[in-house]
Design a protein around this motif. Structure first.
Motif, PDB file in Angstrom:
ATOM      1  N   LEU A  84       0.938  -1.501   0.111  1.00  0.00           N
ATOM      2  CA  LEU A  84      -0.096   0.108  -0.039  1.00  0.00           C
ATOM      3  C   LEU A  84       0.814   1.152  -0.031  1.00  0.00           C
ATOM      4  O   LEU A  84       1.972   1.136   0.538  1.00  0.00           O
ATOM      5  N   ALA A  85       0.420   2.328  -0.447  1.00  0.00           N
ATOM      6  CA  ALA A  85       0.879   3.645  -0.531  1.00  0.00           C
ATOM      7  C   ALA A  85      -0.161   4.795  -0.847  1.00  0.00           C
ATOM      8  O   ALA A  85      -1.092   4.536  -1.377  1.00  0.00           O
ATOM      9  N   SER A  86       0.400   5.800  -0.828  1.00  0.00           N
ATOM     10  CA  SER A  86      -0.608   6.980  -1.167  1.00  0.00           C
ATOM     11  C   SER A  86      -1.058   6.911  -2.725  1.00  0.00           C
ATOM     12  O   SER A  86      -0.153   6.478  -3.624  1.00  0.00           O
ATOM     13  N   GLY A  87      -2.361   6.858  -2.855  1.00  0.00           N
ATOM     14  CA  GLY A  87      -3.017   6.322  -4.269  1.00  0.00           C
ATOM     15  C   GLY A  87      -2.333   7.444  -5.319  1.00  0.00           C
ATOM     16  O   GLY A  87      -2.943   8.639  -5.088  1.00  0.00           O
ATOM     17  N   MET A  88      -2.026   7.046  -6.642  1.00  0.00           N
ATOM     18  CA  MET A  88      -2.030   7.937  -7.767  1.00  0.00           C
ATOM     19  C   MET A  88      -3.504   8.234  -8.053  1.00  0.00           C
ATOM     20  O   MET A  88      -4.319   7.388  -8.227  1.00  0.00           O
ATOM     21  N   GLY A  89      -3.671   9.303  -8.497  1.00  0.00           N
ATOM     22  CA  GLY A  89      -5.029   9.788  -8.896  1.00  0.00           C
ATOM     23  C   GLY A  89      -5.966  10.292  -7.640  1.00  0.00           C
ATOM     24  O   GLY A  89      -6.629  11.349  -7.951  1.00  0.00           O
ATOM     25  N   LEU A  90      -5.763   9.876  -6.678  1.00  0.00           N
ATOM     26  CA  LEU A  90      -6.321  10.192  -5.574  1.00  0.00           C
ATOM     27  C   LEU A  90      -5.549  11.369  -4.890  1.00  0.00           C
ATOM     28  O   LEU A  90      -6.342  12.392  -4.623  1.00  0.00           O
ATOM     29  N   ASN A  91      -4.188  11.229  -5.143  1.00  0.00           N
ATOM     30  CA  ASN A  91      -3.458  12.359  -4.516  1.00  0.00           C
ATOM     31  C   ASN A  91      -3.833  13.695  -5.637  1.00  0.00           C
ATOM     32  O   ASN A  91      -3.717  14.975  -5.195  1.00  0.00           O
ATOM     33  N   ALA A  92      -4.065  13.342  -6.745  1.00  0.00           N
ATOM     34  CA  ALA A  92      -4.240  14.441  -7.843  1.00  0.00           C
ATOM     35  C   ALA A  92      -5.827  15.150  -7.274  1.00  0.00           C
ATOM     36  O   ALA A  92      -5.881  16.260  -7.396  1.00  0.00           O
ATOM     37  N   PHE A  93      -6.948  14.296  -7.025  1.00  0.00           N
ATOM     38  CA  PHE A  93      -8.165  14.759  -6.743  1.00  0.00           C
ATOM     39  C   PHE A  93      -7.890  15.423  -5.256  1.00  0.00           C
ATOM     40  O   PHE A  93      -8.540  16.613  -5.218  1.00  0.00           O
ATOM     41  N   PHE A  94      -7.114  15.140  -4.434  1.00  0.00           N
ATOM     42  CA  PHE A  94      -6.896  15.837  -3.177  1.00  0.00           C
ATOM     43  C   PHE A  94      -6.339  17.295  -3.433  1.00  0.00           C
ATOM     44  O   PHE A  94      -6.579  18.323  -3.035  1.00  0.00           O
ATOM     45  N   ALA A  95      -5.116  17.343  -4.440  1.00  0.00           N
ATOM     46  CA  ALA A  95      -4.457  18.510  -4.788  1.00  0.00           C
ATOM     47  C   ALA A  95      -5.219  19.654  -5.523  1.00  0.00           C
ATOM     48  O   ALA A  95      -5.236  20.674  -5.150  1.00  0.00           O
ATOM     49  N   TYR A  96      -5.647  19.071  -6.363  1.00  0.00           N
ATOM     50  CA  TYR A  96      -6.187  19.904  -7.675  1.00  0.00           C
ATOM     51  C   TYR A  96      -7.821  20.182  -7.540  1.00  0.00           C
ATOM     52  O   TYR A  96      -8.205  21.128  -7.987  1.00  0.00           O
ATOM     53  N   THR A  97      -8.511  19.325  -7.016  1.00  0.00           N
ATOM     54  CA  THR A  97     -10.032  19.322  -6.523  1.00  0.00           C
ATOM     55  C   THR A  97     -10.473  19.808  -5.507  1.00  0.00           C
ATOM     56  O   THR A  97     -10.851  20.986  -5.235  1.00  0.00           O
ATOM     57  N   ILE A  98     -10.121  18.939  -4.262  1.00  0.00           N
ATOM     58  CA  ILE A  98     -10.387  19.340  -2.829  1.00  0.00           C
ATOM     59  C   ILE A  98      -9.787  20.665  -2.439  1.00  0.00           C
ATOM     60  O   ILE A  98     -10.426  21.534  -1.999  1.00  0.00           O
ATOM     61  N   CYS A  99      -8.280  20.823  -2.873  1.00  0.00           N
ATOM     62  CA  CYS A  99      -7.684  22.147  -2.372  1.00  0.00           C
ATOM     63  C   CYS A  99      -7.406  23.040  -3.573  1.00  0.00           C
ATOM     64  O   CYS A  99      -6.620  23.936  -3.537  1.00  0.00           O
ATOM     65  N   GLY A 100      -8.070  22.582  -4.693  1.00  0.00           N
ATOM     66  CA  GLY A 100      -7.978  23.436  -5.625  1.00  0.00           C
ATOM     67  C   GLY A 100      -9.249  24.089  -5.972  1.00  0.00           C
ATOM     68  O   GLY A 100      -9.733  25.170  -5.658  1.00  0.00           O
ATOM     69  N   SER A 101     -10.099  23.611  -6.952  1.00  0.00           N
ATOM     70  CA  SER A 101     -11.306  24.163  -7.504  1.00  0.00           C
ATOM     71  C   SER A 101     -12.329  24.012  -6.445  1.00  0.00           C
ATOM     72  O   SER A 101     -13.251  25.035  -6.396  1.00  0.00           O
ATOM     73  N   MET A 102     -12.151  23.503  -5.374  1.00  0.00           N
ATOM     74  CA  MET A 102     -13.034  23.368  -4.240  1.00  0.00           C
ATOM     75  C   MET A 102     -12.846  24.443  -3.157  1.00  0.00           C
ATOM     76  O   MET A 102     -13.462  24.892  -2.226  1.00  0.00           O
ATOM     77  N   GLY A 103     -11.513  24.670  -3.114  1.00  0.00           N
ATOM     78  CA  GLY A 103     -10.947  25.781  -2.337  1.00  0.00           C
ATOM     79  C   GLY A 103     -10.575  25.494  -0.734  1.00  0.00           C
ATOM     80  O   GLY A 103     -10.625  26.211   0.285  1.00  0.00           O
ATOM     81  N   PHE A 104     -10.631  24.174  -0.516  1.00  0.00           N
ATOM     82  CA  PHE A 104     -10.296  23.831   1.175  1.00  0.00           C
ATOM     83  C   PHE A 104      -8.684  24.139   1.117  1.00  0.00           C
ATOM     84  O   PHE A 104      -8.187  23.647   0.158  1.00  0.00           O
ATOM     85  N   SER A 105      -8.331  24.069   2.456  1.00  0.00           N
ATOM     86  CA  SER A 105      -6.886  23.996   2.732  1.00  0.00           C
ATOM     87  C   SER A 105      -6.615  22.556   2.766  1.00  0.00           C
ATOM     88  O   SER A 105      -7.321  21.785   2.834  1.00  0.00           O
ATOM     89  N   TRP A 106      -5.412  22.505   2.610  1.00  0.00           N
ATOM     90  CA  TRP A 106      -4.595  21.076   2.569  1.00  0.00           C
ATOM     91  C   TRP A 106      -4.904  20.624   3.951  1.00  0.00           C
ATOM     92  O   TRP A 106      -5.035  19.302   4.129  1.00  0.00           O
ATOM     93  N   GLN A 107      -5.109  21.178   5.170  1.00  0.00           N
ATOM     94  CA  GLN A 107      -5.502  20.796   6.416  1.00  0.00           C
ATOM     95  C   GLN A 107      -6.923  20.134   6.406  1.00  0.00           C
ATOM     96  O   GLN A 107      -6.993  18.921   6.912  1.00  0.00           O
TER      97      GLN A 107
END
Length: 459
Positions: A84-107
């Motif tokens: 197991l490890a941090s998932g590719m695709g899921l990390n991009a969704f985290f960075a560019y959608t959750i913390c990008g277009s949706m405007g949430f902080s990384w925390q």
């Protein structure tokens, strides 16, 4: 996936090596092969999550430790050779959608990942995740095991297949040193495999890395290796525990209760659905390759494997990285003969050693590991012959599952297209009663996820 009534280690030796017909040497070689095939995540994940604002040095440490924790859990809880490890695709969704277009902080993003992990744990201990896997028809499970996705990843990493504005994808240019090295590595690995050399995949990585070193340092071709080894250790734990401060933002009603509910549902549904079905697809595919599935296509001790994955997700969020998931690259170690948790234990130890041996990992170029993924993809395609392609009602969902994984670059999307098309076909044919109730729920949830993606985000 039916549970095995026997203990995880029924034969006396801890990993049941005798019962599985394996041995320590084979398991260690398999674990090393898996690690080197997926070690790219150590370098890729920090760069992606840096776009969300998390310090790269902190992500690097979190990636290694969370991968080790998840892989150790898989080893000791389930006794399977999955890493197991941090998932590719899921990390991009985290960075560019959750913390990008949706405007949430990384925390806040880490808080969402932590919550999704808690959801995984709850639905795993209740047996719901196992019920979901058991409800997927055998034909779709065989399609999931088809190997096209992992082969596509290999071709893409090798540079043999590249993005194209005119045709979406195209053949890469062979004046690229990485492509040349990958082709050389592919030829070497094929030769080793067809001659049935023990440890052929790991030997292929080692020999290709040596050739890469000669190409770069003696002939002047840049194949992605470092110019020099610099040992500097920066144990940055600044992201650890930062998720706790994100709960306030995640549940803030400052923009209105409607926006709050929509945001939380869209984030958690996406994280939960993608990780759940990425994991399910990986387990089914890799387990099929290893011969771990029973006669009904179910995986003994499935709940233990799913629980390891679920706990790892929450642990990763605590440490400061995006969703941790089971890796399809585990198939490379299984192809080397890995059958037990000793394989995953070896891989987990490698992730811990990677923290201090980071400079040396750069000497294993992408061109040395990409051929392994291609060959493993070939090996996994054997399951496709068990699909009744003459029955169009079976062939269509199986085909959608098989091709949408590489086309959508997501195991979850492949399963989504397969499940939805299977359900629709059965309804159209007047056989709705033959569809497992869980399949209806899966199809509806996937449709809901896609609908949410096209609805404008409320301000």
């Amino acid at each position: 996936m039916a549970q095995n009534s026997k203990a995880v280690h029924p034969k006396g030796d801890f990993f049941d090596l005798k019962g599985t017909g394996s041995n320590v040497k084979t398991e260690i070689v398999a674990g090393l092969t898996t690690f080197f095939t997926m070690a790219y995540i150590i370098f890729v994940n920090p760069g992606i999550l840096a776009a969300a604002g998390i310090p790269e040095s902190a992500v690097l440490i979190a990636t290694c430790i969370s991968a080790a924790i998840g892989t150790f859990l898989m080893s000791f809880l389930a006794n399977y050779p999955f890493a197991l490890a941090s998932g590719m695709g899921l990390n991009a969704f985290f960075a560019y959608t959750i913390c990008g277009s949706m405007g949430f902080s990384w925390q806040a993003g880490l808080a969402a990942v932590f919550l999704s992990g808690i959801i995984f744990i709850l639905i795993t201990v209740t047996g719901l995740r196992t019920a979901i896997v058991n409800a997927i028809p055998m034909s779709l499970k065989k399609a999931i095991s088809g190997g096209l996705f992992i082969a596509f990843i290999g071709f893409k990493n090798a540079g043999i297949v590249v993005s194209s504005e005119s045709t979406s994808i195209a053949l890469g240019t062979f004046n690229n040193p990485t492509v040349i090295l990958s082709v050389i590595g592919l030829i070497i690995t094929i030769a080793l495999v067809v001659w049935k050399v023990k440890g052929s995949l790991l030997i292929g990585i080692a020999v290709t890395s040596i050739i890469g070193a000669i190409m770069q340092y003696a002939l002047g071709f840049n194949v992605g290796m470092p110019e020099q080894v610099v040992f500097s250790f920066n144990f940055d734990f600044s992201a650890t525990g930062a998720f706790a401060s994100g709960f306030g933002e995640l549940f803030s009603t400052g923009k209105g209760i409607g926006v709050l509910i929509f945001s939380i549902i869209s984030v958690l549904l996406s994280l939960t659905m993608v990780d759940m079905f990425d994991t399910i697809g990986t387990l089914v595919g890799a387990a099929s390759k290893g011969g771990f599935l029973d006669k009904d296509g179910n995986l003994p001790r499935a709940n233990r494997a799913l629980l390891a994955d679920a706990i790892a997700t929450s642990a990763g969020a605590v440490l400061g990285t995006s969703t941790v998931t089971t890796y399809v690259e585990s198939s490379s170690g299984i192809a080397e003969g890995g059958k037990t948790g000793l394989t995953s234990l070896t891989t987990g130890i490698c992730f811990l050693l990677a923290i201090v041996a980071m400079p040396l990992l750069g000497f294993v170029p992408t061109g040395a590991t990409a051929p392994i993924l291609i060959i493993v993809g070939v090996m996994m395609c054997g399951s496709l012959k068990e699909i009744d392609w003459a029955d169009i009602e079976i062939a269509i969902p199986a085909f959608f599952t098989l091709v949408m994984m590489p086309f959508g670059y997501s195991i979850a999307d492949g399963i989504a297209f397969g499940c939805i098309s299977y359900t629709v076909i059965k309804i159209v044919r007047g056989q709705a009663a033959k569809v497992h109730p869980v399949m209806y729920v899966i199809s509806i949830l996937f449709l809901l996820r896609y609908i949410i993606q096209v609805i404008p985000m409320p301000q």
